[in-house]
Design an enzyme around this catalytic site. Structure first.
Site, mmCIF file in Angstrom:
data_model
loop_
_atom_site.group_PDB
_atom_site.id
_atom_site.type_symbol
_atom_site.label_atom_id
_atom_site.label_comp_id
_atom_site.label_asym_id
_atom_site.label_seq_id
_atom_site.Cartn_x
_atom_site.Cartn_y
_atom_site.Cartn_z
ATOM 1 N N LYS A 184 0.844 -1.201 0.000
ATOM 2 C CA LYS A 184 0.000 0.000 0.000
ATOM 3 C C LYS A 184 0.877 1.248 0.000
ATOM 4 O O LYS A 184 1.595 1.508 0.961
ATOM 5 C CB LYS A 184 -0.904 0.047 1.231
ATOM 6 C CG LYS A 184 -1.962 1.145 1.049
ATOM 7 C CD LYS A 184 -2.583 1.612 2.319
ATOM 8 C CE LYS A 184 -1.852 2.754 2.962
ATOM 9 N NZ LYS A 184 -1.937 4.045 2.250
ATOM 10 N N GLY A 236 7.213 4.565 8.242
ATOM 11 C CA GLY A 236 6.340 5.712 8.475
ATOM 12 C C GLY A 236 6.537 6.251 9.870
ATOM 13 O O GLY A 236 7.630 6.130 10.443
ATOM 14 N N SER A 237 5.479 6.835 10.416
ATOM 15 C CA SER A 237 5.616 7.514 11.698
ATOM 16 C C SER A 237 5.700 6.519 12.858
ATOM 17 O O SER A 237 5.174 5.401 12.779
ATOM 18 C CB SER A 237 4.422 8.438 11.919
ATOM 19 O OG SER A 237 3.238 7.684 11.960
ATOM 20 N N GLU A 239 4.158 6.752 15.599
ATOM 21 C CA GLU A 239 2.812 6.561 16.138
ATOM 22 C C GLU A 239 2.091 5.397 15.443
ATOM 23 O O GLU A 239 1.554 4.490 16.093
ATOM 24 C CB GLU A 239 2.042 7.862 15.915
ATOM 25 C CG GLU A 239 0.734 7.949 16.606
ATOM 26 C CD GLU A 239 -0.032 9.174 16.106
ATOM 27 O OE1 GLU A 239 0.569 10.050 15.453
ATOM 28 O OE2 GLU A 239 -1.241 9.214 16.361
ATOM 29 N N GLY A 241 3.561 3.103 13.610
ATOM 30 C CA GLY A 241 4.379 1.914 13.838
ATOM 31 C C GLY A 241 4.013 1.233 15.149
ATOM 32 O O GLY A 241 3.927 0.006 15.238
ATOM 33 N N GLU A 258 10.400 0.650 10.212
ATOM 34 C CA GLU A 258 11.399 1.705 9.994
ATOM 35 C C GLU A 258 10.666 3.006 10.255
ATOM 36 O O GLU A 258 9.816 3.406 9.463
ATOM 37 C CB GLU A 258 11.923 1.595 8.563
ATOM 38 C CG GLU A 258 13.282 2.230 8.405
ATOM 39 C CD GLU A 258 13.157 3.664 8.006
ATOM 40 O OE1 GLU A 258 13.110 4.517 8.929
ATOM 41 O OE2 GLU A 258 13.101 3.937 6.808
ATOM 42 N N CYS A 292 13.544 10.478 6.979
ATOM 43 C CA CYS A 292 13.549 9.959 8.351
ATOM 44 C C CYS A 292 14.934 10.067 8.983
ATOM 45 O O CYS A 292 15.060 10.229 10.183
ATOM 46 C CB CYS A 292 13.035 8.532 8.384
ATOM 47 S SG CYS A 292 13.767 7.506 7.113
ATOM 48 N N GLU A 389 10.237 14.987 15.571
ATOM 49 C CA GLU A 389 10.560 14.937 14.149
ATOM 50 C C GLU A 389 9.703 15.977 13.419
ATOM 51 O O GLU A 389 8.476 15.891 13.443
ATOM 52 C CB GLU A 389 10.251 13.535 13.620
ATOM 53 C CG GLU A 389 10.697 13.312 12.203
ATOM 54 C CD GLU A 389 10.477 11.882 11.733
ATOM 55 O OE1 GLU A 389 9.400 11.319 11.980
ATOM 56 O OE2 GLU A 389 11.398 11.333 11.096
HETATM 57 P P1 NDP Z 1 2.014 7.698 8.582
HETATM 58 O O1 NDP Z 1 2.863 6.877 9.474
HETATM 59 O O2 NDP Z 1 0.611 7.949 8.958
HETATM 60 O O3 NDP Z 1 1.998 7.071 7.108
HETATM 61 C C1 NDP Z 1 2.834 6.041 6.632
HETATM 62 C C2 NDP Z 1 2.016 4.989 5.875
HETATM 63 O O4 NDP Z 1 1.165 4.269 6.788
HETATM 64 C C3 NDP Z 1 1.057 5.577 4.833
HETATM 65 O O5 NDP Z 1 0.950 4.686 3.736
HETATM 66 C C4 NDP Z 1 -0.238 5.641 5.617
HETATM 67 O O6 NDP Z 1 -1.361 5.705 4.788
HETATM 68 C C5 NDP Z 1 -0.183 4.338 6.372
HETATM 69 N N1 NDP Z 1 -1.030 4.275 7.567
HETATM 70 C C6 NDP Z 1 -1.603 5.283 8.274
HETATM 71 N N2 NDP Z 1 -2.289 4.788 9.330
HETATM 72 C C7 NDP Z 1 -2.144 3.440 9.293
HETATM 73 C C8 NDP Z 1 -2.591 2.367 10.118
HETATM 74 N N3 NDP Z 1 -3.321 2.582 11.208
HETATM 75 N N4 NDP Z 1 -2.257 1.100 9.799
HETATM 76 C C9 NDP Z 1 -1.491 0.860 8.715
HETATM 77 N N5 NDP Z 1 -1.039 1.834 7.889
HETATM 78 C C10 NDP Z 1 -1.342 3.107 8.174
HETATM 79 O O7 NDP Z 1 2.751 9.069 8.346
HETATM 80 P P2 NDP Z 1 2.061 10.459 7.905
HETATM 81 O O8 NDP Z 1 2.017 10.470 6.454
HETATM 82 O O9 NDP Z 1 0.780 10.701 8.615
HETATM 83 O O10 NDP Z 1 3.107 11.503 8.455
HETATM 84 C C11 NDP Z 1 3.034 11.956 9.812
HETATM 85 C C12 NDP Z 1 4.403 12.151 10.382
HETATM 86 O O11 NDP Z 1 5.082 10.929 10.387
HETATM 87 C C13 NDP Z 1 5.305 13.068 9.581
HETATM 88 O O12 NDP Z 1 5.137 14.379 9.940
HETATM 89 C C14 NDP Z 1 6.658 12.559 9.931
HETATM 90 O O13 NDP Z 1 7.107 13.157 11.109
HETATM 91 C C15 NDP Z 1 6.447 11.102 10.157
HETATM 92 N N6 NDP Z 1 6.847 10.275 9.007
HETATM 93 C C16 NDP Z 1 7.991 9.599 9.101
HETATM 94 C C17 NDP Z 1 8.416 8.831 8.041
HETATM 95 C C18 NDP Z 1 9.676 8.096 8.117
HETATM 96 O O14 NDP Z 1 10.137 7.595 7.111
HETATM 97 N N7 NDP Z 1 10.262 7.980 9.264
HETATM 98 C C19 NDP Z 1 7.672 8.756 6.797
HETATM 99 C C20 NDP Z 1 6.425 9.475 6.819
HETATM 100 C C21 NDP Z 1 6.059 10.202 7.890
HETATM 101 P P3 NDP Z 1 -1.876 7.159 4.296
HETATM 102 O O15 NDP Z 1 -0.732 7.858 3.659
HETATM 103 O O16 NDP Z 1 -2.874 6.799 3.299
HETATM 104 O O17 NDP Z 1 -2.386 7.834 5.521
#
Ligand code: NDP
Length: 478
Positions: A184, A236-237, A239, A241, A258, A292, A389
């Site tokens: 996804k 991703g975030s 939270e 994770g 990650e 990240c 972050e």
């Molecule tokens: P998220 O962690 O929400 O998004 C990462 C991925 O997870 C996206 O594909 C998202 O879908 C998906 N996702 C969201 N909620 C769920 C869930 N409950 N279960 C499974 N998958 C889910 O990051 P955000 O885009 O909201 O960014 C928020 C903050 O996170 C940023 O400001 C940044 O600080 C941090 N971040 C860190 C990253 C890193 O590589 N360390 C990468 C991205 C963000 P969708 O996009 O459709 O919501």
């Protein structure tokens, strides 16, 4: 000395053919979603709608997981590594052939400068497929047992900061090890994943080996919680994770996470300053700071604070912010309105808590999501901008007096993804690196990536490693 204006140097977007709407890629075909929902993806530099993308519901995720299972239990699961490698090589070569198109599409959907999508993201994507193609028939020699087996169906959820590169980090090792995947992409950047689905068809990858389900967080949640998934990989975030770790706890699913970071970039007084300033700029302004492992906390030895800040501000004033498709652009658009809001909110908190804000003088376009490269001085360890972050082009500058203090401050973070050390002395690099709790440490450079090098974090930055031989471990039962 006279300065010259840059003439516009736009990359043409004529090379991409974006459809008005996209279905889901399941079992080798683009299919309509069963729930009938759509989401729009916009160009963050202009706010124009690029396409409508299907929102996968529960039945769609079921169908994708079933297709991946059937492929795993069918020919793909039984295929010799050398034959799987041929598909991976083919994918890598098609990515190279379509590199310009993929780079333009990535810049349109994500907002990153074409210079980066063209010279960093897409070449690394191809390199990942080439690298893992090489492993596919050598898994017995990876130090993970003499007869390592694939795990099964991987559910993979990726973020929006490096859409195609994160896809490559996830899909290439999974396929090399003989797994099948349902991936996804992030809701704001689905287009290159859908282009990759077309590439899978072009490469005649057997149906069901790669499935792409678009949608929002809810689709991601359905995927990782699906009982038909054997392995979850998430970037991703922290939270989200954390929520995924809870959902997976008590099941027999394997998990790699990650997550975020708040990397310290440490500059000692004997560092070559001009190089260090380039490294600081690359560390935090590369990809608008949506990285990240960004060097978002600059730790400067107190005795050289002034010359470092002078040079840094001079260099930041030269950064060209604007049209991501212009080949002269250094800093592109912020990926979404929501992310821009978060950057603004944290920057305002920095000022409210007493830090001094300085932004590079630059004209920001009237439409789209933009944030000028910014630095904060007078930052203390307790400030939110030193702890959280920001994921944007915002640098927090702190000082230290001794190497011990630098290490103490660098490690004073819930995260532990990356760090940088700038010094002339090799012995100091080794001594400091040894004491930093970070998965990746760069010395006299920053943000350098290579498919053969493992990447991953400590503490709240997650667990598991991606890339290199270590990256195979997450996709093999042994
Ligand atoms: P998220 O962690 O929400 O998004 C990462 C991925 O997870 C996206 O594909 C998202 O879908 C998906 N996702 C969201 N909620 C769920 C869930 N409950 N279960 C499974 N998958 C889910 O990051 P955000 O885009 O909201 O960014 C928020 C903050 O996170 C940023 O400001 C940044 O600080 C941090 N971040 C860190 C990253 C890193 O590589 N360390 C990468 C991205 C963000 P969708 O996009 O459709 O919501």
């Amino acid at each position: 000395m006279p300065t010259f204006e840059y003439a516009p140097a736009p990359e043409s977007s004529a090379i991409v053919d974006i459809r008005s709407s996209y279905g889901l890629f399941i079992n080798g075909d683009f299919v309509d979603g069963r729930d009938g929902g759509f989401r729009k993806t916009v160009n963050p530099a202009t706010e124009e709608v690029l396409a409508e993308v299907t929102e996968a519901g529960a039945e769609d995720v079921d169908a994708a997981v079933a297709a991946a299972r059937a492929a795993f239990e069918g020919d793909w699961g039984r295929m010799r590594g050398a034959d799987r490698a041929k598909y991976l090589y083919r994918l890598a070569r098609i990515i190279q052939e379509r590199a310009r198109e993929l780079a333009v599409l990535e810049s349109l959907d994500n907002g990153k400068p074409i210079r980066e999508s063209r010279d960093v993201d897409v070449p690394l994507v191809a390199a990942h497929f080439f690298y893992y193609a090489g492993w596919a028939d050598k898994l017995a020699y990876a130090g993970l047992g003499t007869a390592p087996r694939p795990i099964g169906v991987a559910g993979q959820v990726i973020p929006w900061n490096f859409p195609l590169l994160m896809l490559a980090w996830k899909i290439a090792p999974a396929l090399a090890c003989g797994n099948t995947v349902v991936l996804k992409p992030a809701e704001t950047t689905p287009l290159t994943a859908l282009a990759f689905a077309e590439i899978c068809r072009q490469a005649e990858l057997p149906p069901g080996v790669v499935n792409i389900v678009t949608g929002a967080g809810e689709t991601g949640r359905r995927l990782v919680e699906h009982p038909g998934i054997d392995k979850v990989a998430f970037t991703g975030s922290t939270e989200v994770g954390r929520a995924i770790a809870k959902a997976v706890a008590g099941t027999d699913k394997r998990l790699t996470l990650e997550l975020g970071g708040k990397a310290a970039n440490i500059v000692f007084d004997d560092a070559p300053l001009d190089q260090a300033v380039e490294g600081i700029v690359n560390g935090i302004f590369f990809n608008q700071g949506h990285v990240c492992c960004a060097g978002s906390r600059l730790l400067v030895q107190e005795s050289i604070l002034e010359p470092v800040l002078d040079r840094l501000k001079r260099r930041m004033a030269l950064l060209r912010v604007g049209d991501p498709l212009d080949k002269n652009t250094d800093v592109g658009a912020i990926n979404s309105a929501a992310q821009l809001e978060r950057i603004r909110e944290l920057s305002a908190a920095g000022e409210a808590e007493g830090a001094d804000r300085w932004s590079a003088p630059c004209e920001l376009p009237a439409r789209g999501f933009w944030f000028a490269p910014t630095l904060f001085t007078g930052v203390s360890q307790a400030h939110r901008i030193a702890r959280e972050e920001i994921f944007g082009p915002v640098l927090s500058v702190l000082t230290f007096r001794t190497p011990a203090e630098a290490v103490e401050k660098a490690n004073n973070s819930p995260y532990g993804l990356s760090a940088g050390v700038w010094t002339e002395k090799g012995s100091r690099i080794l001594a400091v690196a040894d004491r930093l709790r970070a998965g990746v440490i760069w010395a006299n450079t920053f943000n350098k990536f290579d498919p053969s090098s493992p990447f991953g974090g400590y503490k709240e930055s997650g667990y598991g490693r991606e890339g290199g031989r270590h990256g195979l471990e997450a996709y093999l039962a042994h």
